[in-house]
Structure formats: C-alpha cells, structure tokens
Scaffold this motif. Structure first.
Motif, PDB file in Angstrom:
ATOM      1  N   LYS A   1      -6.417  -0.068 -11.094  1.00 25.84           N
ATOM      2  CA  LYS A   1      -7.192  -1.142 -11.722  1.00 25.84           C
ATOM      3  C   LYS A   1      -7.359  -2.328 -10.792  1.00 25.84           C
ATOM      4  N   ILE A   2      -6.825  -2.230  -9.579  1.00 23.30           N
ATOM      5  CA  ILE A   2      -6.882  -3.326  -8.607  1.00 23.30           C
ATOM      6  C   ILE A   2      -7.820  -2.921  -7.475  1.00 23.30           C
ATOM      7  N   VAL A   3      -8.781  -3.775  -7.164  1.00 26.78           N
ATOM      8  CA  VAL A   3      -9.760  -3.450  -6.125  1.00 26.78           C
ATOM      9  C   VAL A   3      -9.166  -3.662  -4.741  1.00 26.78           C
ATOM     10  N   ASN A   4      -8.552  -4.806  -4.528  1.00 22.30           N
ATOM     11  CA  ASN A   4      -8.081  -5.181  -3.189  1.00 22.30           C
ATOM     12  C   ASN A   4      -6.611  -4.791  -3.041  1.00 22.30           C
ATOM     13  N   VAL A   5      -6.370  -3.598  -2.507  1.00 20.88           N
ATOM     14  CA  VAL A   5      -5.022  -3.064  -2.345  1.00 20.88           C
ATOM     15  C   VAL A   5      -4.804  -2.683  -0.880  1.00 20.88           C
ATOM     16  N   LEU A   6      -3.664  -3.080  -0.324  1.00 22.48           N
ATOM     17  CA  LEU A   6      -3.231  -2.653   1.001  1.00 22.48           C
ATOM     18  C   LEU A   6      -1.814  -2.103   0.855  1.00 22.48           C
ATOM     19  N   LEU A   7      -1.655  -0.821   1.100  1.00 17.24           N
ATOM     20  CA  LEU A   7      -0.359  -0.164   0.986  1.00 17.24           C
ATOM     21  C   LEU A   7       0.216   0.073   2.380  1.00 17.24           C
ATOM     22  N   GLY A   8       1.427  -0.424   2.588  1.00 18.23           N
ATOM     23  CA  GLY A   8       2.139  -0.157   3.831  1.00 18.23           C
ATOM     24  C   GLY A   8       3.382   0.659   3.519  1.00 18.23           C
ATOM     25  N   THR A   9       3.443   1.870   4.044  1.00 17.87           N
ATOM     26  CA  THR A   9       4.590   2.727   3.766  1.00 17.87           C
ATOM     27  C   THR A   9       5.270   3.099   5.070  1.00 17.87           C
TER      28      THR A   9
END
Length: 622
Positions: free
Chosen positions: A126-134
């Motif tokens: 539901k979130i447009v601006n997502v940055l995932l760092g794994t």
C-alpha cells in the motif's frame, strides 16, 4: 528502540531502530546525512527478544509514534532484523500513525526468494515509495537495494533491483546512471486491466443492451472512468457485483455485500454507483475527491390541472380582470354624462348606459337609432371600441390555447409545501436517509422525518408516486434523469415533477479498496475534470440524449395508435369538456333570469300592478 530524525537530501526521515546492528546505521550516516535526535526509547529489558518486545509492547510502540505527529514525519526508516516482525509492526501502525504517502526505507534480513513476498505483503503493497535494503551476508555488511513497481507487465506488483551498497563504499552503486531514489511509479499504468464493479444506476452508470446482445456503457461515472483510463493508461473490465446486489448492505457479522463489499475485500480496483462520501464509508474504503455535489430532492405526481370550467378566465391574469371590471364600472357614468346632449331619453337611464357599454366591450354594434350625435359620446364610443377590440382579440386568441391545453396547478416545490399538502412522503429503508433528516438542525426536516413511509427500493418508491398520492425522496440527479428518460411525452412535457428546492447536499465520489496506491492519481485527474466543468456538461448531454430517446419512443407509440385508429389523427376536436365554461355561464345566466323573473312576478302581484305594452314603451322612452 531508538526513534530519531535524519535529514538528507531526499528529505527528513523518522528512523526506527530496534535491534539491527549499528554498523548498518553507520553506513547510512556516512552519506553526508544530518542527524537530529528527536526521541529516544529503550525497551524495558534489553535482553528480551525482539519478537517478545513487539508482541508484548505494541501499545507502547503506538504510544511512541502518537507522540510524534505523523504530519511532521515526511519519511520513515525502519531497521529491524526479522522481516515478519517488521510487517507486524507496520500492520499495527499504518492505519493511524503512518503517512503512507511518505518515503519508506526498510533495512531488514529478507531471503532472496522471499523479497517479492515481502514487497507484496500488507501494508508494504500500500506504500508507493519503498526502498528495501537487505544484508547479503558475508563478513562485511553489504546491502542489496530493492524496490517494487506497480502495474508492470500486467502484474499489480513486481520486484525491481536498484543496486548494491557495499560496506567499504561511501555511497551505493546503482544499475542506472540516471537513478532516482524515489521515482514516480504511477505515471503510466501500462494498460493494466482494472476490475470495475458497478450496476445500472442512471445517470451515474447506464447499461444499454445492443441488438447483438452486447452491453454498451455510458453515464457520468463511466465517462469519468474512461477519462482516467485514458490519462493514466489503464483498461477497465466492467461487471456487475457477483452476488447480484447493487450497493450492498452490512451484515450482522460486520461484512458487506454488493459492490461495496467487493471493494472492501479488495476484489475490485474501483467501484461506483453514485456513492455518497460519508465518514462511515471512509472507515471501510478509500474514496476519491468529490467529482459532483448532489442534493436530496423529491418527486411527485404532476398536479391535476385546474377545473376546465374556469378556462374562460385563464387568458387574463387577475390584475387584468380587475382592470376590465373597473372599465365596466367607470365607463357607464361617462356615457350617462355625455349622453345628456343626445336626443330622447334613452341615454338618460343608467341601466341603458351600462348595457350600451357592455355591448361595446363585446364588440356589438349599436342599433342605428342609438348612434351618438354629440362629440363627447362619440369619443367615448370610439375609445371604448378600440380598447374592446384589442382586449377581445387578445382574449379570443389565448382562449383557444387554454381550451385545448388545461392550465396546470402549482406543484409542490418545498418541504414546507410538502407538509401542507395532502401527499404522503417516503424514502428507501436503507442508505441512512432517515438519520440525515432526524439529525438535522432544521425543524422542518425533523417534521418531515416523523412522517416517513419506507419503501424497499427505488422502483417501489416510483410506483407509489405513480399511484398519485406520494412523494419519493432520492438523489436529485437521479430523479431528473429518471423523468427525462422514462416520464416525458412526445411533446417534451414531464409526466412527473421534481421539486425545484433541493436540500441535504452530498459529495459524490468513486470507491477503491482502503489505502489504494492510485487514489492520489485518480484525485489529480478528477481535479482537472471538475475545473474544466466537464461533469455539468456530461449531465446535460445525458439528459438531452435521454429525453430525445424517450420522445421518439412516445412518438412511435402515438403513430402506432393512429394506425390502429385513423380517426384519432383527424385533428383536435373540441368536446363538451373543453367548452364547459360557456355552458356553465349560460346556465348561471338562465338561473339568474328565472330568479329575476320570479321576483318581478311576486313584486307585481303584491302591488297589483302589471306591466303592459304602454308601460314598457313609457319606461323605454324614459
């Protein structure tokens, strides 16, 4: 747990650090970020596992976020080792304490094979601006940077690898040279097929069956949907609610049926059907900004025409009849005065002067022996004749129209008039109509609510109106279209009446599942449509189209009836019904004459006096 503000060239971030290593946070801080500590909290027992902490102290975490107003938090960074616990934390916070339009950075341990599952899980989807760092593992902490895309390759959500961030590098390495941290992902929907739920509810959505059995769609909201589809580049698959209901209703277990139910459950991307934007509806689904303001109106039978015997008085208004009466009162004295110079005694009788004036106004020429000789009486006769001629022509030409077309009485147009009328009134038994009237501060509205009659649906309400003694309340837009499309004759005359005074304004919008990522894009298009005045133009176009179609249908029916009965098209004949007024006047005159005759006979018998021919001649000479 640590909460602090981090200022970067991408904006201000609220950082939530629970149990992830400080080394990863140090990587972020090396990117010439400005750190400003705004809030610090430490778990009660640092030795407890994160899962226990989140499981037992969610209320505490929500309290922390409540202290930091979400309006002041433009963006967020979450650093948490376990992705499942991160999702659980987000699920707890997102409805009330997170601004989902903000930018989100998630640093968590997600397996390569589970990245897509994480990105498509609620509330991340539901979130447009997502940055995932794994972290990718190894002796050094390296981060794989991932985000998601929407509506690419006919998929709602797809995974997108942005680059890597090695522990020994000052900044990340991205796959594209022109990389943007948070790009606009919803510029183009790439012809993604949107599931649309609606039903036939003119003029919002109009379903028309073609000759080949297919269905064509039109209406205010259909046109609005097509504009949004063209602007945002998506396709629409329109269908009815699967359970056969329209808007739907709330069941005892809290679930909904109909189009609203499918929207709440996320089984459709958008639904509509003249949805009112209410606080209760906004609790269960997203709604666009209002594209139209509708009002409650009521529809009544067309009032019965005035009695036909009064048609003889309709050509003139009351003030004109008063003028005519004054002319008949004022002219005889002038005739009597100017007639003193005439030969003989006829004009010296006031009754004769009145009959002379009345004959002039009825365009009757006087006999030769009564032609005026004095200039004064001649002027009176000429001016009276001219005035009588003009009045007579105006009266006779208008009278024909009023004899053929009865004059309608004044319809009910206000709530006050409805209370004073002999009509009953009612509403649908669903939709919250009664509550809106009972909670009104207007005493008239509350009186209206006390006498509501409830009907099971719109069709039942219109049937009661057609029965002749009922006023049905509903959307003014819907009622006006209903009259144009179903209750207009071949001459364009409405067969039902919609009140001119409307009340209780309602904002109308489209419905989407709650926290839909495309709601803001829909709102942007709607703003342009409203500013351009397109909705009013569409509505008038739909009204004209519906009226033309209905008039053609009525005209074909009339032609068919004329073929069955050729004499019906021979012309309009005046019947006794049309000319009953003159007959009533004649009958009244005869009755008055008989009464006058009876009085004269009784008077003469009492005075033993009988008028003979000599007396009649003497009275005439006088």
């Amino acid at each position: 747990m640590l909460l602090f503000e981090l200022k970067t060239y991408c904006g201000r971030f609220l950082v939530c650090l629970i149990d992830l290593g400080i080394s990863i946070l140090h990587m972020l801080l090396r990117c010439s970020f400005e750190l400003s500590l705004i809030f610090t909290r430490i778990p009660l027992q640092d030795s407890e596992r994160t899962a226990d902490f989140i499981g037992k102290d969610l209320s505490s975490i929500k309290a922390y976020y409540k202290e930091v107003d979400k309006k002041t938090c433009a963006n967020y960074i979450f650093l948490l080792r376990d992705p499942k616990q991160l999702l659980k934390l987000l699920e707890t916070l997102y409805e009330e304490h997170l601004n989902l339009l903000a930018k989100f950075v998630f640093i968590t341990f997600v397996k390569e094979s589970e990245i897509y599952e994480f990105l498509s899980s609620s509330p991340v989807n539901k979130i447009v601006n997502v940055l995932l760092g794994t972290p990718t593992g190894g002796t050094k902490v390296d981060l794989k940077l991932v985000s998601h895309d929407f509506f690419q390759n006919n998929r709602r959500i797809s995974e997108k690898t942005l680059g890597t961030w090695k522990a020994d590098q000052i900044s990340p390495v991205f796959n594209k040279e022109d990389f943007v941290w948070f790009s606009d992902k919803l510029k183009n929907f790439n012809q993604f097929k949107f599931r649309v739920r609606t039903f036939n509810h003119p003029p919002s959505s109009i379903f028309e069956q073609n000759d080949d059995g297919s269905i064509s769609y039109d209406g205010l909201e259909i046109r609005l949907l097509m504009v949004m589809a063209s602007k945002l580049n998506f396709s629409a698959e329109i269908s009815l609610p699967r359970d056969g209901e329209k808007w739907g209703r709330k069941l005892a277990n809290g679930t909904w049926t109909g189009a609203v139910g499918e929207t709440v459950r996320g089984e459709t991307e958008v639904s509509f059907g003249n949805y009112f934007i209410t606080s209760d509806r906004l609790k269960i689904m997203d709604m666009t900004r209002p594209y139209h303001i509708d009002y409650t109106c009521f529809i009544t039978p067309v009032p019965k025409p005035s009695p036909q015997y009064s048609a003889v008085a309709w050509p003139f208004k009351l003030n004109v009849w008063i003028g005519v009466f004054l002319m008949l009162i004022l002219t005889p004295p002038v005739v009597r005065l100017t007639g003193t110079l005439e030969v003989g005694m006829w004009f010296k009788n006031f009754g004769n002067c009145f009959l002379y004036t009345l004959g002039t106004f009825l365009n009757r020429s006087p006999p030769p022996q009564l032609m005026p000789l004095s200039n004064g009486l001649r002027i009176v006769v000429v001016t009276s004749s001219v005035a009588a001629m003009v009045m007579g022509v105006a009266y006779t030409t208008s009278l024909i129209a009023f004899l053929l077309v009865p004059l309608p009485t004044q319809p009910v147009n206000t709530l006050e008039g409805l209370l004073e009328s002999d009509l009953q009134w009612g509403i649908r038994d669903t939709g919250g109509w009664e509550e809106w009237f009972r909670n009104s501060i207007d005493p008239t509205s509350r009186k209206i609510a006390e006498s509501f009659k409830f009907v099971p649906g719109i069709e039942a309400g219109i049937e009661k109106v057609l029965d002749g003694n009922f006023a049905f309340m509903n959307s003014g837009t819907f009622l006006r279209y209903l009259v144009s499309s179903n209750f207009t004759n071949e001459y364009g005359q409405a067969e039902l009446h919609v009140a001119r005074e409307c009340f209780v304004p309602f904002r109308i919008g489209l419905g989407m599942p709650r926290f839909s990522v495309y709601t803001s894009k829909f709102n942007s298009v709607i703003d342009h449509v409203v500013e351009g005045g397109m909705v009013s133009r569409w509505f008038q176009d739909l009204l004209d189209k519906a009226e033309r179609k209905q008039r053609d249908k009525a005209r074909k029916k009339q032609n068919f009836n004329e073929q069955l009965d050729p004499t019906s098209s021979a012309g309009k004949h005046l019947s006794l019904y049309h000319v009953q007024g003159p007959f009533i006047i004649l009958l009244a005159g005869l009755v008055l004459a008989l009464l006058a005759f009876t009085c004269e006979v009784l008077f003469c018998a009492r005075s033993d006096h009988k008028l003979d021919g000599t007396d009649m001649k003497r009275k005439a000479d006088e």
